[in-house]
Enzyme design. Structure first.
Site, PDB file in Angstrom:
ATOM      1  CB  SER A 221      -0.961   0.016   1.191  1.00 35.69           C
ATOM      2  OG  SER A 221      -0.237   0.139   2.396  1.00 35.69           O
TER       3      SER A 221
ATOM      4  CE  LYS B 201      -2.917   1.809   4.599  1.00 35.24           C
ATOM      5  NZ  LYS B 201      -2.113   0.671   4.268  1.00 35.24           N
TER       6      LYS B 201
END
Length: 190
Positions: free
Chosen positions: A63, A107
């Site tokens: 990600s 993230k």
């Protein structure tokens, strides 16, 4: 008289020798105690650094490609957010308080407390203005929860992965808005 004098001299010499031995013993004990104290302080400081300042974690998944790759070991600065709050575009490690046994996820902070985040037509909007300075330039195919405006609370952050079309992040109910208490710290990248 000379016998008495000799005996006194011997006794004085013996006492001096005994005092020297005692001083030498005390010096040795102090040196050993000093070393042990130094080692103990080093252990406590090392433990404190690892527990409260820095931690290594592994990136799980793609990600955050290309900034962080799957199985890459990264260092988390846990100290930085004790005195301040995450800034926009900081890369952070976080873990949901609902699943404390899960691994830390990595993230990027996109939305800050009090802001409104929305994804329309593949573009990101914060407080109604399109963001053109994003660290990634992919068209966002899935708006998820951000299809409608997402209002962030006073201690909530909206996080996205850099590989935005292959990331489970704040757009999805499983992650949602991330509270400051769930953020471990900032990731230092290469």
């Amino acid at each position: 008289m000379s016998d008495k004098s000799e005996r006194r001299k011997r006794i004085r010499r013996e006492k001096r020798r005994q005092r020297r031995k005692e001083r030498s013993f005390r010096r040795t004990v102090r040196t050993i105690f000093g070393w042990l104290l130094s080692v103990l302080i080093a252990i406590v400081l090392g433990y404190g650094m690892v527990s409260y300042c820095f931690q290594s974690v592994y990136v799980v998944g793609d990600s955050m490609n290309p900034v962080c790759t799957n199985q890459e070991k990264v260092t988390v600065n846990k100290l930085c957010y004790l005195l301040s709050s995450p800034d926009r575009y900081d890369i952070v490690a976080y873990r949901s308080v609902d699943t404390p046994d899960a691994y830390y996820d990595i993230k990027r902070v996109i939305g800050l407390p009090g802001e409104t985040v929305q994804i329309r037509d593949g573009k990101l909007y914060i407080d109604g203005s399109e963001r053109t300075d994003l660290p990634f330039d992919d068209y966002i195919f899935t708006a998820g929860l951000a299809e409608n405006e997402v209002k962030l609370g006073d201690d909530e952050y909206f996080l996205l992965g850099d590989n935005v079309n292959n990331s489970e992040d704040s757009r999805f109910l499983k992650v949602g808005n991330v509270k400051k208490a769930e953020i471990l710290g900032r990731i230092k990248t290469r």
